[in-house]
Design a protein around this motif. Structure first.
Motif, PDB file in Angstrom:
ATOM      1  N   PRO A  94       0.817  -1.220   0.000  1.00  0.00           N
ATOM      2  CA  PRO A  94       0.000   0.000   0.000  1.00  0.00           C
ATOM      3  C   PRO A  94       0.848   1.266   0.000  1.00  0.00           C
ATOM      4  O   PRO A  94       2.000   1.256   0.454  1.00  0.00           O
ATOM      5  N   ILE A  95       0.267   2.326  -0.522  1.00  0.00           N
ATOM      6  CA  ILE A  95       0.897   3.649  -0.538  1.00  0.00           C
ATOM      7  C   ILE A  95      -0.080   4.642   0.073  1.00  0.00           C
ATOM      8  O   ILE A  95      -1.244   4.706  -0.331  1.00  0.00           O
ATOM      9  N   GLU A  96       0.356   5.419   1.042  1.00  0.00           N
ATOM     10  CA  GLU A  96      -0.524   6.417   1.649  1.00  0.00           C
ATOM     11  C   GLU A  96      -0.470   7.695   0.819  1.00  0.00           C
ATOM     12  O   GLU A  96       0.269   8.627   1.109  1.00  0.00           O
ATOM     13  N   GLY A  97      -1.281   7.723  -0.222  1.00  0.00           N
ATOM     14  CA  GLY A  97      -1.301   8.843  -1.150  1.00  0.00           C
ATOM     15  C   GLY A  97      -2.618   9.600  -1.132  1.00  0.00           C
ATOM     16  O   GLY A  97      -3.263   9.749  -0.096  1.00  0.00           O
ATOM     17  N   TYR A  98      -3.028  10.053  -2.311  1.00  0.00           N
ATOM     18  CA  TYR A  98      -4.208  10.915  -2.466  1.00  0.00           C
ATOM     19  C   TYR A  98      -5.476  10.250  -1.954  1.00  0.00           C
ATOM     20  O   TYR A  98      -6.247  10.851  -1.196  1.00  0.00           O
ATOM     21  N   PHE A  99      -5.749   9.022  -2.348  1.00  0.00           N
ATOM     22  CA  PHE A  99      -6.980   8.359  -1.914  1.00  0.00           C
ATOM     23  C   PHE A  99      -6.957   8.081  -0.411  1.00  0.00           C
ATOM     24  O   PHE A  99      -7.978   8.212   0.267  1.00  0.00           O
ATOM     25  N   PHE A 100      -5.802   7.696   0.105  1.00  0.00           N
ATOM     26  CA  PHE A 100      -5.671   7.484   1.552  1.00  0.00           C
ATOM     27  C   PHE A 100      -5.993   8.771   2.297  1.00  0.00           C
ATOM     28  O   PHE A 100      -6.746   8.756   3.283  1.00  0.00           O
ATOM     29  N   ARG A 101      -5.447   9.879   1.827  1.00  0.00           N
ATOM     30  CA  ARG A 101      -5.632  11.164   2.518  1.00  0.00           C
ATOM     31  C   ARG A 101      -7.074  11.666   2.427  1.00  0.00           C
ATOM     32  O   ARG A 101      -7.671  12.084   3.420  1.00  0.00           O
ATOM     33  N   GLU A 102      -7.643  11.635   1.222  1.00  0.00           N
ATOM     34  CA  GLU A 102      -8.931  12.299   1.000  1.00  0.00           C
ATOM     35  C   GLU A 102     -10.147  11.408   1.186  1.00  0.00           C
ATOM     36  O   GLU A 102     -11.233  11.896   1.511  1.00  0.00           O
ATOM     37  N   PHE A 103     -10.006  10.081   1.004  1.00  0.00           N
ATOM     38  CA  PHE A 103     -11.188   9.221   0.989  1.00  0.00           C
ATOM     39  C   PHE A 103     -11.100   8.024   1.930  1.00  0.00           C
ATOM     40  O   PHE A 103     -12.051   7.244   2.018  1.00  0.00           O
ATOM     41  N   GLY A 104      -9.995   7.873   2.654  1.00  0.00           N
ATOM     42  CA  GLY A 104      -9.837   6.765   3.578  1.00  0.00           C
ATOM     43  C   GLY A 104     -10.282   7.113   4.992  1.00  0.00           C
ATOM     44  O   GLY A 104     -10.259   8.283   5.400  1.00  0.00           O
ATOM     45  N   ASP A 105     -10.657   6.117   5.762  1.00  0.00           N
ATOM     46  CA  ASP A 105     -11.216   6.388   7.090  1.00  0.00           C
ATOM     47  C   ASP A 105     -10.164   6.813   8.114  1.00  0.00           C
ATOM     48  O   ASP A 105     -10.516   7.189   9.235  1.00  0.00           O
ATOM     49  N   LYS A 106      -8.883   6.787   7.725  1.00  0.00           N
ATOM     50  CA  LYS A 106      -7.825   7.274   8.620  1.00  0.00           C
ATOM     51  C   LYS A 106      -7.044   8.421   7.983  1.00  0.00           C
ATOM     52  O   LYS A 106      -5.946   8.764   8.425  1.00  0.00           O
ATOM     53  N   GLY A 107      -7.633   9.022   6.957  1.00  0.00           N
ATOM     54  CA  GLY A 107      -6.959  10.092   6.244  1.00  0.00           C
ATOM     55  C   GLY A 107      -7.061  11.440   6.937  1.00  0.00           C
ATOM     56  O   GLY A 107      -7.741  11.593   7.963  1.00  0.00           O
ATOM     57  N   SER A 108      -6.376  12.414   6.357  1.00  0.00           N
ATOM     58  CA  SER A 108      -6.406  13.796   6.845  1.00  0.00           C
ATOM     59  C   SER A 108      -6.693  14.706   5.662  1.00  0.00           C
ATOM     60  O   SER A 108      -5.775  15.260   5.047  1.00  0.00           O
ATOM     61  N   PRO A 109      -7.960  14.866   5.286  1.00  0.00           N
ATOM     62  CA  PRO A 109      -8.310  15.673   4.111  1.00  0.00           C
ATOM     63  C   PRO A 109      -7.818  17.109   4.231  1.00  0.00           C
ATOM     64  O   PRO A 109      -7.743  17.665   5.343  1.00  0.00           O
ATOM     65  N   LEU A 110      -7.498  17.689   3.113  1.00  0.00           N
ATOM     66  CA  LEU A 110      -6.977  19.054   3.109  1.00  0.00           C
ATOM     67  C   LEU A 110      -7.998  20.067   3.575  1.00  0.00           C
ATOM     68  O   LEU A 110      -7.661  21.050   4.218  1.00  0.00           O
ATOM     69  N   LYS A 111      -9.269  19.833   3.235  1.00  0.00           N
ATOM     70  CA  LYS A 111     -10.292  20.830   3.560  1.00  0.00           C
ATOM     71  C   LYS A 111     -11.459  20.230   4.338  1.00  0.00           C
ATOM     72  O   LYS A 111     -12.617  20.587   4.127  1.00  0.00           O
ATOM     73  N   ARG A 112     -11.156  19.315   5.229  1.00  0.00           N
ATOM     74  CA  ARG A 112     -12.180  18.739   6.102  1.00  0.00           C
ATOM     75  C   ARG A 112     -11.515  18.328   7.395  1.00  0.00           C
ATOM     76  O   ARG A 112     -10.411  17.782   7.389  1.00  0.00           O
TER      77      ARG A 112
END
Length: 340
Positions: A94-112
Motif C-alpha cells: 500500500p501507498i498512503e497517497g491521495y486516496f488514503f488522505r482524502e477518501f480513507g477512514d484514517k486520512g487527513s483531508p486538506l479541507k475537512r
C-alpha cells in the motif's frame, strides 16, 4: 463485478437490442452517445451491429472499451499475461497517497476536519498503489493505452464492491459497512464475441453525433435530477488518473462543467431537441422512464415533431440508491423514432 450505477441497463440490454433488431434487421452502424456501462452497446455488438460508443464522462468510456474493443484477454507481454499483471496489482504494497488522505477512514483531508469514510485506510492506500503502478507502467511504455484502460476499468469495478456507500458516491456511510471491510481485489474481465467495427469516443453527445454518419442512434439520457458527474466523482477521478482538490464534505471533484441538461426539468426538452437535430440518422431509439423529467406524453409529442413514433414498454425493478429510496417496479419506455 458490480457497476452500481443509476439507470444502468444491464438487465434490459438484451430486450433493447432485440427490439432494435426487429427494425434494423441487417447489421448497422449505431451510435450510443450516452453509453454508461456500455451494456446496451455490447448487446448490440453481439447482435452484429458496429457501435460508436461515447460518453461525456471518462469512466464510462473505459467500460465501453473493455466490452467492445476486446474479444480475448490482451497479452500484457511485459508482464507475462493478463492474469499475471492482475496478480501483481493485487500483491502491491500500500501507498498512503491521495486516496488514503482524502477518501480513507484514517486520512487527513486538506479541507475537512475529519476523514471521509468512502474506504477503509487499507483499501484507500491499495487504490493509491494500483493507480501509481498503472500510471508508471504506461509512462514507461510497459503497457499500451488499451491495456491501461482495461486495468483502470478492472480497478473501478473492484472499487465498486468495497466502497462504503449506500448506492452512489454522492456521499459515504457514517460507519464502515461489512462489505467495505473486505480487501480490495481485482479480477480479470470476461470478454464477448463482438463482430463488427467499433470505436469509443469521449465528448458531448451532440458534438459527437455531428461528426458521425450512422444508421441509428440509441439514446439513454439521465432520467432524474441526480447528476452522474457528482454522484460518481470517485470513479471519474480513477479514470482520469488525476488528483483534483476535493470540494465540500463529500469531497466531490469540480463537476459543474460536466452537468447534463437532461437532469433539469426546464432544460430536458431542449436537450432532446439538440441531440436529435445534431444527428445524421434515420432512426432514434430512446430509453426513458416513467419517473423521467419529461412525462411520456410530453416526450412522445416532442419526438413526433421529427417523424413517426412507436413506443414499447417493459416492467423493470427500480434501482435503489439507498434503503429509503422507492422500491418495486417501474415502467421503462423504448421510443422508436423514424425521422422524416
Amino acid at each position: 463485478m458490480a457497476y452500481r450505477y443509476l439507470g444502468n441497463k444491464s438487465k434490459l440490454s438484451n430486450w433493447i437490442a432485440n427490439e432494435i433488431g426487429k427494425i434494423l434487421s441487417k447489421p448497422s452502424i449505431i451510435a450510443d452517445p450516452m453509453c454508461g456501462t456500455a451494456s446496451v452497446s455490447e448487446s448490440l455488438a453481439i447482435y452484429g451491429h458496429s457501435i460508436i460508443a461515447s460518453d461525456a464522462l471518462h469512466f464510462p468510456t473505459l467500460h465501453a472499451k473493455a466490452r467492445l474493443l476486446h474479444t480475448s484477454p490482451p497479452k500484457f507481454d511485459n508482464f507475462g499475461g493478463y492474469d499475471t499483471i492482475i496478480r501483481e496489482l493485487n500483491s502491491l504494497s500500500p501507498i498512503e497517497g491521495y486516496f488514503f488522505r482524502e477518501f480513507g477512514d484514517k486520512g487527513s483531508p486538506l479541507k475537512r476536519a475529519t476523514p471521509r469514510l468512502y474506504f477503509t485506510a487499507e483499501n484507500a492506500s491499495k487504490i493509491d498503489a494500483i493507480r501509481e503502478f498503472i500510471r508508471s507502467s504506461f509512462n514507461d511504455s510497459l503497457i499500451s493505452e488499451l491495456e491501461r484502460d482495461l486495468l483502470l476499468h478492472d480497478l473501478i469495478l473492484s472499487v465498486n464492491t468495497i466502497a462504503n456507500i449506500a448506492g452512489t458516491y454522492g456521499y459515504f456511510r457514517s460507519k464502515i459497512s461489512d462489505n467495505a471491510k473486505a480487501p480490495l481485489n481485482l479480477t480479470m474481465s470476461d470478454f464477448s464475441a463482438t463482430p463488427g467495427t467499433h470505436s469509443v469516443l469521449q465528448g458531448d453527445a451532440s458534438e459527437i453525433l455531428r461528426t458521425q454518419e450512422v444508421d441509428a442512434v440509441y439514446l439513454d439520457p439521465p432520467y432524474t435530477k441526480r447528476q452522474y458527474a457528482g454522484n460518481y466523482h470517485v470513479l471519474e477521478t480513477i479514470a482520469r488518473e488525476d488528483e483534483p482538490e476535493p470540494q465540500g464534505e463529500g469531497g466531490l471533484r469540480p463537476w459543474n462543467n460536466d452537468a447534463s441538461d437532461f437532469c433539469y426539468k426546464r432544460k430536458a426538452e431542449r436537450a432532446f431537441r439538440n441531440v436529435i437535430e445534431a444527428s445524421h440518422t434515420r432512426y432514434f431509439f430512446i430509453s426513458y422512464s416513467e419517473d423521467g423529467q419529461l412525462s411520456p406524453e410530453t416526450l412522445n409529442a416532442l419526438l413526433k415533431d421529427y417523424g413517426s413514433v412507436t413506443v414499447i414498454t417493459q416492467d423493470h425493478s427500480r434501482y435503489r440508491s439507498n434503503q429509503n429510496a422507492k422500491s418495486g417496479s417501474i415502467l421503462e419506455y423504448l421510443y422508436c423514432l423514424e425521422v422524416n
